[in-house]
Scaffold this motif. Structure first.
Motif, short mmCIF file in Angstrom:
data_model
loop_
_atom_site.label_atom_id
_atom_site.label_comp_id
_atom_site.label_asym_id
_atom_site.label_seq_id
_atom_site.Cartn_x
_atom_site.Cartn_y
_atom_site.Cartn_z
N VAL A 31 -15.11 35.91 39.35
CA VAL A 31 -13.84 36.19 40.08
C VAL A 31 -12.60 36.08 39.14
O VAL A 31 -11.74 36.99 39.27
CB VAL A 31 -13.62 35.29 41.33
N ARG A 77 -3.39 35.87 37.24
CA ARG A 77 -4.23 36.08 38.47
C ARG A 77 -3.28 36.62 39.61
O ARG A 77 -2.43 35.82 40.12
CB ARG A 77 -5.27 35.28 38.77
N GLN A 81 -7.07 37.30 43.82
CA GLN A 81 -7.82 36.77 43.20
C GLN A 81 -8.06 35.34 43.31
O GLN A 81 -9.09 34.77 43.31
CB GLN A 81 -7.70 37.02 41.53
#
Length: 126
Positions: A31, A77, A81
């Motif tokens: 991720v 991020r 996310q």
């Protein structure tokens, strides 16, 4: 370059703790696009008298299997996310070592890249 601090009650076998490490690393690579071998994690175990939590805070039924996961990472991020990371961690830790979603407590702290020195007194990301 995330740094993870994991806290749990004492008494779990090595395989349980290794499954937590493995699941967290897998979630971070999938991720957060963490590179291979970027593994900086520590687990700290606590006796019951030194491990306190709200058993029903926000109507979440936690048990003594609760695991605190504190992640320090670069502030690069998106919110999506971050949400995806939380979900993936819960899914993977549910598979192994078998943690209930209610027992996975995650805190993400974001820092500027200049705040890291990964060795040799150098700010490698600055």
């Amino acid at each position: 370059m995330p740094l993870l601090h994991i806290s749990l009650r004492a008494g779990k076998p090595d395989s349980y703790r290794q499954a937590i490490f493995d699941g967290l690393y897998r979630a971070m690579t999938e991720v957060f696009d963490v590179p291979e071998d970027d593994q900086f994690m520590v687990i700290t175990e606590h006796e019951a008298a030194n491990f306190r939590y709200g058993a029903s805070y926000l109507d979440i039924a936690r048990s003594d299997d609760l695991v605190f996961i504190c992640i320090t990472a670069n502030n690069t991020r998106t919110d999506e996310q971050k949400k995806a990371l939380f979900r993936r961690i819960v899914d993977l830790l549910g598979e192994a070592p078998g943690l209930r979603p209610e027992d996975v407590f995650i805190n993400l702290t974001e820092v500027d890249k200049v705040n890291w020195s990964l060795g040799n007194g150098i700010a490698q990301y600055a």
